[in-house]
Design an enzyme around this catalytic site. Structure first.
Site, short mmCIF file in Angstrom:
data_model
loop_
_atom_site.label_atom_id
_atom_site.label_comp_id
_atom_site.label_asym_id
_atom_site.label_seq_id
_atom_site.Cartn_x
_atom_site.Cartn_y
_atom_site.Cartn_z
N GLY A 7 31.86 40.14 38.63
CA GLY A 7 32.42 39.56 37.41
C GLY A 7 33.86 39.12 37.56
N HIS A 8 34.47 39.45 38.66
CA HIS A 8 35.88 39.09 38.85
C HIS A 8 35.96 37.91 39.80
CE1 HIS A 8 40.26 39.90 39.37
NE2 HIS A 8 40.11 40.26 38.13
N PHE A 9 35.81 36.74 39.24
CA PHE A 9 35.78 35.47 39.93
C PHE A 9 34.49 35.32 40.75
CE2 PHE A 9 40.38 36.51 39.62
CZ PHE A 9 40.64 35.68 38.57
#
Length: 104
Positions: free
Chosen positions: A26-28
């Site tokens: 979910g983080h990039f």
């Protein structure tokens, strides 16, 4: 991977966030970076290991460069003038630095 050392007013440990860590997709998506909050969690863990204290307050923090999944970095905590400063480095590149306070 936990290679840590401590001496009086200094504590060092290695950190490496595996590419399978659940926060990374979910983080990039497609180009994951280790989130700053996860780095701060490692600061809190190091403080607990070194001093037996919980992280009470982040006085200041600055993120200079990203840490990629699978990269090895060194986390160092240093006590100077009653304050605990931290630095996270990959080889000689400073990734993050700051000041934290601990409490029993």
């Amino acid at each position: 991977m936990d290679q840590s050392s401590q001496s009086g007013h200094r504590y060092r440990t290695e950190l490496c966030i595996p590419p399978e860590h659940p926060c990374l997709p979910g983080h990039f998506p497609g180009q994951p970076l280790v989130p700053g909050v996860l780095l701060l969690e490692h600061v809190a863990t190091a403080l607990r290991t070194w001093r037996g204290q919980r992280l009470a307050r982040i006085v200041e923090t600055k993120f200079m460069a990203p840490l990629l999944p699978g990269e090895v970095a060194e986390l160092e905590l240093v006590e100077k003038s009653g304050r605990i400063r931290f630095e996270i480095l990959r080889e000689s590149q400073l990734l993050a630095r700051g000041i934290v306070e601990g409490a029993a």
